[in-house]
Design a protein around this motif. Sequence first.
Motif, mmCIF file in Angstrom:
data_model
loop_
_atom_site.group_PDB
_atom_site.id
_atom_site.type_symbol
_atom_site.label_atom_id
_atom_site.label_comp_id
_atom_site.label_asym_id
_atom_site.label_seq_id
_atom_site.Cartn_x
_atom_site.Cartn_y
_atom_site.Cartn_z
ATOM 1 N N THR A 116 43.796 -0.918 -4.580
ATOM 2 C CA THR A 116 44.270 -2.218 -5.062
ATOM 3 C C THR A 116 44.584 -3.108 -3.866
ATOM 4 O O THR A 116 45.354 -2.715 -2.993
ATOM 5 N N PRO A 117 43.983 -4.305 -3.826
ATOM 6 C CA PRO A 117 44.263 -5.212 -2.712
ATOM 7 C C PRO A 117 45.756 -5.516 -2.597
ATOM 8 O O PRO A 117 46.415 -5.776 -3.598
ATOM 9 N N GLY A 118 46.273 -5.463 -1.377
ATOM 10 C CA GLY A 118 47.675 -5.792 -1.141
ATOM 11 C C GLY A 118 48.617 -4.608 -1.153
ATOM 12 O O GLY A 118 49.685 -4.660 -0.551
ATOM 13 N N VAL A 119 48.243 -3.527 -1.829
ATOM 14 C CA VAL A 119 49.091 -2.336 -1.862
ATOM 15 C C VAL A 119 48.965 -1.654 -0.493
ATOM 16 O O VAL A 119 47.865 -1.476 0.018
ATOM 17 N N GLU A 120 50.095 -1.271 0.088
ATOM 18 C CA GLU A 120 50.123 -0.692 1.437
ATOM 19 C C GLU A 120 49.404 -1.605 2.432
ATOM 20 O O GLU A 120 48.625 -1.162 3.277
ATOM 21 N N ASP A 121 49.671 -2.895 2.317
ATOM 22 C CA ASP A 121 49.017 -3.897 3.144
ATOM 23 C C ASP A 121 49.410 -3.743 4.615
ATOM 24 O O ASP A 121 50.595 -3.605 4.923
ATOM 25 N N PRO A 122 48.436 -3.768 5.518
ATOM 26 C CA PRO A 122 48.751 -3.625 6.938
ATOM 27 C C PRO A 122 49.315 -4.895 7.589
ATOM 28 O O PRO A 122 49.606 -4.895 8.777
ATOM 29 N N GLY A 123 49.444 -5.960 6.820
ATOM 30 C CA GLY A 123 50.006 -7.188 7.367
ATOM 31 C C GLY A 123 48.942 -8.170 7.804
ATOM 32 O O GLY A 123 47.779 -8.059 7.430
ATOM 33 N N ASP A 128 43.671 3.874 13.635
ATOM 34 C CA ASP A 128 44.587 2.730 13.692
ATOM 35 C C ASP A 128 44.302 1.685 12.621
ATOM 36 O O ASP A 128 45.125 0.825 12.366
ATOM 37 N N VAL A 129 43.130 1.729 12.045
ATOM 38 C CA VAL A 129 42.741 0.708 11.075
ATOM 39 C C VAL A 129 42.808 1.285 9.655
ATOM 40 O O VAL A 129 42.411 2.423 9.419
ATOM 41 N N ALA A 130 43.357 0.496 8.726
ATOM 42 C CA ALA A 130 43.400 0.909 7.321
ATOM 43 C C ALA A 130 41.988 0.786 6.747
ATOM 44 O O ALA A 130 41.311 -0.220 6.976
ATOM 45 N N VAL A 131 41.537 1.805 6.022
ATOM 46 C CA VAL A 131 40.216 1.773 5.391
ATOM 47 C C VAL A 131 40.418 1.865 3.891
ATOM 48 O O VAL A 131 41.042 2.808 3.403
ATOM 49 N N ARG A 132 39.923 0.873 3.178
ATOM 50 C CA ARG A 132 40.113 0.786 1.721
ATOM 51 C C ARG A 132 38.756 0.768 1.018
ATOM 52 O O ARG A 132 37.758 0.318 1.582
ATOM 53 N N MET A 133 38.782 1.232 -0.222
ATOM 54 C CA MET A 133 37.591 1.174 -1.072
ATOM 55 C C MET A 133 37.826 0.068 -2.104
ATOM 56 O O MET A 133 38.860 0.051 -2.767
ATOM 57 N N ALA A 141 28.479 -8.218 1.304
ATOM 58 C CA ALA A 141 29.707 -7.874 2.037
ATOM 59 C C ALA A 141 30.708 -9.021 1.965
ATOM 60 O O ALA A 141 31.915 -8.796 1.822
ATOM 61 N N VAL A 142 30.219 -10.257 2.034
ATOM 62 C CA VAL A 142 31.093 -11.433 1.901
ATOM 63 C C VAL A 142 31.744 -11.431 0.517
ATOM 64 O O VAL A 142 32.949 -11.657 0.384
ATOM 65 N N GLU A 143 30.951 -11.164 -0.528
ATOM 66 C CA GLU A 143 31.482 -11.118 -1.909
ATOM 67 C C GLU A 143 32.563 -10.039 -2.032
ATOM 68 O O GLU A 143 33.620 -10.268 -2.621
ATOM 69 N N ILE A 144 32.296 -8.860 -1.499
ATOM 70 C CA ILE A 144 33.255 -7.743 -1.541
ATOM 71 C C ILE A 144 34.548 -8.147 -0.847
ATOM 72 O O ILE A 144 35.646 -7.996 -1.390
ATOM 73 N N LEU A 145 34.416 -8.674 0.371
ATOM 74 C CA LEU A 145 35.592 -9.020 1.158
ATOM 75 C C LEU A 145 36.355 -10.197 0.557
ATOM 76 O O LEU A 145 37.587 -10.166 0.491
ATOM 77 N N GLN A 146 35.644 -11.227 0.091
ATOM 78 C CA GLN A 146 36.340 -12.392 -0.473
ATOM 79 C C GLN A 146 37.112 -12.004 -1.730
ATOM 80 O O GLN A 146 38.243 -12.449 -1.934
ATOM 81 N N THR A 147 36.534 -11.155 -2.556
ATOM 82 C CA THR A 147 37.225 -10.669 -3.750
ATOM 83 C C THR A 147 38.484 -9.912 -3.353
ATOM 84 O O THR A 147 39.546 -10.072 -3.959
ATOM 85 N N TRP A 148 38.383 -9.092 -2.308
ATOM 86 C CA TRP A 148 39.540 -8.340 -1.800
ATOM 87 C C TRP A 148 40.620 -9.295 -1.281
ATOM 88 O O TRP A 148 41.798 -9.140 -1.583
ATOM 89 N N LEU A 149 40.205 -10.267 -0.476
ATOM 90 C CA LEU A 149 41.153 -11.219 0.104
ATOM 91 C C LEU A 149 41.888 -12.002 -0.986
ATOM 92 O O LEU A 149 43.106 -12.188 -0.903
#
Length: 165
Positions: A7-14, A107-112, A145-153
């Motif tokens: 879920t976007p925003g959950v355990e957000d790295p800031g 060091d980087v959060a990886v999300r599905m 990839a833009v669609e995936i990322l923009q939806t996440w953002l």
Amino acid sequence: MKVEPDTPGVEDPGPGRRLGIDVGTVRIGVAASDRDAKLAMPVETVKRVTGFKDRDGEDIERLLELIDAYGVVEVVVGLPRDLKGNGSKSVKHAKEIAFRIRRRNGDVAVRMADERLTTVAATHAMRASGRSEKDQRAVIDQAAAVEILQTWLDGRHNYLKENES
């Protein structure tokens, strides 16, 4: 096989840039956000080299270089699912790439992220912009990839806004 995305925003790295990845069997589309994590932009298409039993190939190395170059705090890998939420064979490919990134860069959060219909949306957008199908092939993975990322953002922004104290 039911597969659940993060879920976007959950355990957000800031604050910081995010990298969106659309994993295919032949190519990997890559997008990056701005520093404010508001807007996704295409970066490049990486030729897929690494299989399931192979050592990390140039594709994994390139993704790690991009993570470093952009100062990424979170990587969002598209999770291919059908409209009922079931995973396809491509889920294994996406999970494999996510695992390799996690293993190499802790060091980087990886999300599905749920990527249902992102390629369809990207294809429609390309067609609407007047690109021929032949022209699309080179950049369709970046557009997905833009669609995936923009939806996440967008989901992240909404989640954080709703959960402000």
